[in-house]
Design an enzyme around this catalytic site. Structure first.
Site, mmCIF file in Angstrom:
data_model
loop_
_atom_site.group_PDB
_atom_site.id
_atom_site.type_symbol
_atom_site.label_atom_id
_atom_site.label_comp_id
_atom_site.label_asym_id
_atom_site.label_seq_id
_atom_site.Cartn_x
_atom_site.Cartn_y
_atom_site.Cartn_z
ATOM 1 C CG ASN A 10 -1.805 1.153 1.353
ATOM 2 O OD1 ASN A 10 -1.376 2.279 1.138
ATOM 3 N ND2 ASN A 10 -3.057 0.924 1.703
ATOM 4 C CG HIS A 13 1.032 6.437 4.717
ATOM 5 N ND1 HIS A 13 0.203 7.505 4.952
ATOM 6 C CD2 HIS A 13 0.429 5.347 5.244
ATOM 7 C CE1 HIS A 13 -0.860 7.077 5.627
ATOM 8 N NE2 HIS A 13 -0.748 5.781 5.806
ATOM 9 C CG HIS A 46 -8.131 3.950 1.393
ATOM 10 N ND1 HIS A 46 -8.281 3.816 2.758
ATOM 11 C CD2 HIS A 46 -9.359 4.305 0.920
ATOM 12 C CE1 HIS A 46 -9.537 4.076 3.090
ATOM 13 N NE2 HIS A 46 -10.204 4.387 1.993
ATOM 14 N NE ARG A 48 -9.218 8.243 4.637
ATOM 15 C CZ ARG A 48 -9.381 7.327 5.595
ATOM 16 N NH1 ARG A 48 -8.548 6.319 5.681
ATOM 17 N NH2 ARG A 48 -10.357 7.429 6.461
ATOM 18 N NE ARG A 52 -7.363 11.361 5.498
ATOM 19 C CZ ARG A 52 -7.824 10.760 6.599
ATOM 20 N NH1 ARG A 52 -7.026 10.013 7.323
ATOM 21 N NH2 ARG A 52 -9.069 10.914 6.975
ATOM 22 C CD GLU A 73 -6.709 -0.627 0.998
ATOM 23 O OE1 GLU A 73 -6.003 -1.593 1.295
ATOM 24 O OE2 GLU A 73 -6.638 0.480 1.587
ATOM 25 C CB THR A 104 -9.405 1.501 7.445
ATOM 26 O OG1 THR A 104 -9.036 2.222 6.278
ATOM 27 C CG2 THR A 104 -10.770 0.899 7.267
ATOM 28 C CD GLU A 154 -7.093 -6.475 3.077
ATOM 29 O OE1 GLU A 154 -7.207 -6.401 1.836
ATOM 30 O OE2 GLU A 154 -6.367 -5.711 3.734
ATOM 31 C CG HIS A 194 -5.152 -1.781 9.610
ATOM 32 N ND1 HIS A 194 -4.686 -1.185 10.748
ATOM 33 C CD2 HIS A 194 -5.672 -0.792 8.840
ATOM 34 C CE1 HIS A 194 -4.943 0.116 10.664
ATOM 35 N NE2 HIS A 194 -5.526 0.389 9.526
HETATM 36 N N1 PXP Z 1 -5.839 -3.278 4.133
HETATM 37 C C1 PXP Z 1 -6.804 -2.328 4.142
HETATM 38 C C2 PXP Z 1 -8.148 -2.707 3.617
HETATM 39 C C3 PXP Z 1 -6.550 -1.024 4.606
HETATM 40 O O1 PXP Z 1 -7.532 -0.106 4.611
HETATM 41 C C4 PXP Z 1 -5.244 -0.712 5.043
HETATM 42 C C5 PXP Z 1 -4.931 0.687 5.511
HETATM 43 O O2 PXP Z 1 -5.078 1.570 4.475
HETATM 44 C C6 PXP Z 1 -4.273 -1.712 4.991
HETATM 45 C C7 PXP Z 1 -4.598 -2.990 4.546
HETATM 46 C C8 PXP Z 1 -2.836 -1.458 5.352
HETATM 47 O O3 PXP Z 1 -2.703 -1.086 6.684
HETATM 48 P P1 PXP Z 1 -1.275 -0.565 7.186
HETATM 49 O O4 PXP Z 1 -1.006 0.716 6.481
HETATM 50 O O5 PXP Z 1 -1.467 -0.428 8.658
HETATM 51 O O6 PXP Z 1 -0.272 -1.632 6.815
#
Ligand code: PXP
Length: 244
Positions: A10, A13, A46, A48, A52, A73, A104, A154, A194
């Site tokens: 992901n 960031h 994601h 949003r 952001r 996402e 999330t 998930e 997550h």
């Molecule tokens: N899976 C989903 C569905 C999420 O919303 C997120 C956070 O955006 C993640 C995985 C990844 O989480 P993390 O950034 O804490 O690894």
């Protein structure tokens, strides 16, 4: 023997950093290329509601360049559904979204939103997009997801991650194991994500039915210390049970 676990990185960031200066560094596509080179399976973003981090144009550019399959996402809103149907990502994960949250915070309440979701998901499914629902490791939620015809869930590992090494650690792990077992029984695929990091991911990756992980914040943050390439390579070794 368990097959290799797919890793979706992901990159939200990376976009957060880029947006801090409102310029194009670090460039997302360069990051996607680097991740492809080291055999990451998917790029997860994601989009949003408040944009952001990831912007609409990022989703378009990542999809158009087709370097790695895109996992989008998004919240279950009409606006996001239109974007999803237009973009046609490889996969789409429906997540709950609250404007004021930092990330999330919990899974989707599929059980209580069954009527809404049963109207929302068919168009995405019939567009041939692999659809998953982001749910807590709660058996009722998984049953509800399966009853909508969704073939993937998930599991939200946030609570497990926060409890890791503490009092509720084993309880939370057991909840995820039971959730993954139920997925297998129902014939649906089980992904997880997550809060995962080098320490807590091993036992999640050892759960037989978990076949994909989506990981962001830790990998991007740890890259500050050890670079993205090495960080992700080390993570992939852990999830596929090699020693590093
Ligand atoms: N899976 C989903 C569905 C999420 O919303 C997120 C956070 O955006 C993640 C995985 C990844 O989480 P993390 O950034 O804490 O690894």
């Amino acid at each position: 023997m368990k097959k290799e676990i797919r890793l979706g990185v992901n990159i939200d960031h990376v976009a957060t950093l880029r947006n801090a200066r409102n310029e194009d560094f670090p460039n997302l596509l360069e990051v996607v290329k680097l991740l492809e080179k080291i055999n990451v399976d998917l790029i997860t973003v994601h989009l949003r509601e408040d944009r952001r981090h990831i912007k609409d144009v990022d989703v378009e550019v990542i999809k158009e360049n087709n370097i790695l399959p895109l996992n989008l996402e998004m919240a279950a809103t009409q606006e996001m559904k239109n974007i999803c149907l237009k973009t046609k990502p490889y996969s789409c994960c429906i997540v709950p979204e609250r404007r004021e949250e930092l990330t999330t915070e919990g899974g989707l309440n599929v059980k209580d939103q069954k009527v809404y979701l049963s109207d929302f998901v068919p168009e995405i499914l019939s567009a041939g997009i692999k659809l998953s629902l982001f749910v807590d490791p709660d058996l009722d939620q998984i049953e509800s997801a399966a009853s909508l015809g969704v073939k993937v869930v998930e599991i939200h590992t946030g609570k497990y991650s926060r409890c890791f090494g503490k009092k509720d650690h084993l309880n939370e792990l057991k909840r995820i194991q039971d959730a993954a077992f139920l997925c297998k029984k129902l014939g649906i695929d089980c992904h997880a994500g997550h809060g995962l990091n080098f320490e807590n991911v091993k036992e999640i990756s050892e759960i037989e039915n978990v076949i994909e992980l989506n990981v962001g914040h830790f990998l991007i943050s740890h890259s500050i210390f050890n670079g993205l390439e090495q960080t992700v390579k080390n993570f992939m070794k852990i999830i596929n049970h090699a020693s590093i």
